[in-house]
Design an enzyme around this catalytic site. Structure first.
Site, short mmCIF file in Angstrom:
data_model
loop_
_atom_site.label_atom_id
_atom_site.label_comp_id
_atom_site.label_asym_id
_atom_site.label_seq_id
_atom_site.Cartn_x
_atom_site.Cartn_y
_atom_site.Cartn_z
N ASP A 45 -29.06 -11.76 3.14
CA ASP A 45 -29.74 -10.58 3.69
C ASP A 45 -30.90 -11.02 4.58
OD1 ASP A 45 -30.24 -7.93 4.24
OD2 ASP A 45 -31.35 -7.54 2.39
N HIS A 70 -24.97 -0.94 0.14
CA HIS A 70 -26.42 -1.01 -0.08
C HIS A 70 -26.67 -0.09 -1.27
CE1 HIS A 70 -30.72 -1.42 1.22
NE2 HIS A 70 -30.79 -0.40 0.36
N LYS A 118 -19.34 -1.31 5.66
CA LYS A 118 -20.65 -1.26 5.01
C LYS A 118 -21.08 0.18 4.75
CE LYS A 118 -24.60 -2.65 3.38
NZ LYS A 118 -25.49 -3.67 3.95
N HIS A 172 -23.89 -11.94 3.73
CA HIS A 172 -24.71 -10.77 4.12
C HIS A 172 -25.78 -11.28 5.08
CE1 HIS A 172 -26.88 -6.83 2.90
NE2 HIS A 172 -27.44 -7.31 3.99
N HIS A 201 -26.95 -7.66 -2.31
CA HIS A 201 -28.35 -7.97 -2.62
C HIS A 201 -28.81 -7.30 -3.92
CE1 HIS A 201 -28.79 -4.11 -0.67
NE2 HIS A 201 -28.83 -4.58 0.56
N HIS A 235 -28.09 -10.44 8.86
CA HIS A 235 -28.51 -9.63 10.00
C HIS A 235 -28.81 -10.56 11.18
CE1 HIS A 235 -29.06 -5.85 7.72
NE2 HIS A 235 -29.38 -6.66 6.73
#
Length: 346
Positions: free
Chosen positions: A248, A137, A100, A14, A175, A16
């Site tokens: 994350d 999420h 996602k 995970h 997460h 970004h």
């Protein structure tokens, strides 16, 4: 006490990376230690089609410094208008490894997410048919639900009904932040896994709020009570194959973190492996670090483990930069609040 530990090169399930100047700045921070990562699709505009994912992958590889090896594992952003056949084609090509799910309004750049879960049923059916995982999420966004309860309510109101309606669907609870989420994962024999971040193993909600607001510890899902942090530590260090690392790591320019309406996210890519080695040592579980960072994730996604290795060596305190430069901006590196003694020799 162990002074050296060699493990398979880890993966981040995970991550970004953003785009443009930020992408160029943060990508080396991950590629230095990690072989692969599941790349989040919440750009502006989001990565919703296979062609979007292909173009984003090209930009990531173009930003990779010479001499570094890294494989971006691409995802699609699920909307109520997502085409099941486009998803299937992107998966069949080998490009896309997951889809996602963002509930609309749950986190950064989630405005295009899902409000009516019935409308995504055809996509979920197709994903179950072809074995493509759904990354969630896991928070509801209803205004009447306390922010500290959003994850537990999501399990009851959304996740469990979705899994019952689509029993063949593979799901990653991303997460996770609560003991309820860890217990839910343990209650399922197959088809369900969970990522745990570095920062949620280190901080609880006191770190954000006690002694003044600390914006660089603010993240979504927000850190919870100490009992939940300890439950996450127990899950991560257990060796249970259903739990694996997803940092994350979420870079934001400092001026947007230190803002009246600050962005959510902790940037942990730079020092994650040192922090995790410290955590696992504290828990007497260094022998299980490799499973959490290098073995369990590939096992869930049906991918081979990495052949090359990294070595972590314990010694004097390791220093990392407090900030990195990103196109004229700065991004603050996560501070665990205690010295780190494990150096990574990639």
């Amino acid at each position: 006490m162990s002074t050296s530990l060699t493990i398979r090169r880890p993966d981040d399930w995970h991550l970004h990376l953003r785009d443009g100047a930020m992408l160029k700045a943060v990508l080396p921070e991950t590629a230095r230690h990690f072989a692969r990562a599941i790349i989040m699709p919440n750009l502006v505009p989001p990565v919703v089609r296979g062609s979007d994912a292909a173009a984003y992958r090209d930009r990531i590889l173009a930003a990779l410094p010479d001499g570094m090896a890294f494989e971006p594992l691409m995802t699609l952003y699920l909307t109520e208008d997502t085409d099941p056949e486009d998803v299937a084609a992107a998966h069949a090509s080998g490009l896309v490894k997951a889809v996602k799910l963002y509930p609309a309004g749950a986190t950064t750049n989630s405005a295009s997410g899902v409000k009516d879960f019935d409308r995504i049923a055809p996509v979920l059916e197709k994903m179950a048919e072809i074995g493509l995982p759904l990354c969630t999420h896991g928070e509801v966004t209803a205004a009447e639900i306390d922010i500290f309860d959003r994850e537990a309510v999501f399990i009851d109101r959304v996740l469990d009904p979705v899994r019952r309606a689509h029993p063949g669907l593979k799901v990653v609870m991303e997460h996770i932040t609560t003991s309820q989420a860890a217990d839910y994962v343990r209650s399922v024999d197959r088809g369900l896994g969970a990522t745990i971040t570095t920062h949620h193993l280190v901080i609880n909600r006191n770190h954000i709020l006690v002694g003044g607001i600390r914006p660089h510890y603010y993240c979504l899902p927000v850190a919870k009570r100490e009992e939940h942090r300890l439950a996450l530590r127990a899950a991560a260090t257990s060796g249970d194959a259903r739990f694996f690392l997803g940092t994350d790591s979420a870079p934001h320019p400092d001026h947007l973190k230190e803002h009246p309406c600050g962005c959510a996210g902790c940037f942990t890519a730079t020092n994650t492996m040192s922090v995790l080695a410290e955590v696992f040592e504290q828990e007497g579980a260094l022998d299980r670090l490799e499973a959490f960072v290098s073995l369990n994730g590939p096992g869930f996604y049906g991918l081979p483990v990495n052949e090359d290795t990294i070595t972590l060596t314990r010694g004097d305190a390791v220093t990392y930069p407090a900030k990195i430069e990103a196109g004229g901006e700065t991004v603050t590196v996560f501070d665990p609040g205690y010295p780190l003694h494990w150096r990574v020799d990639a």
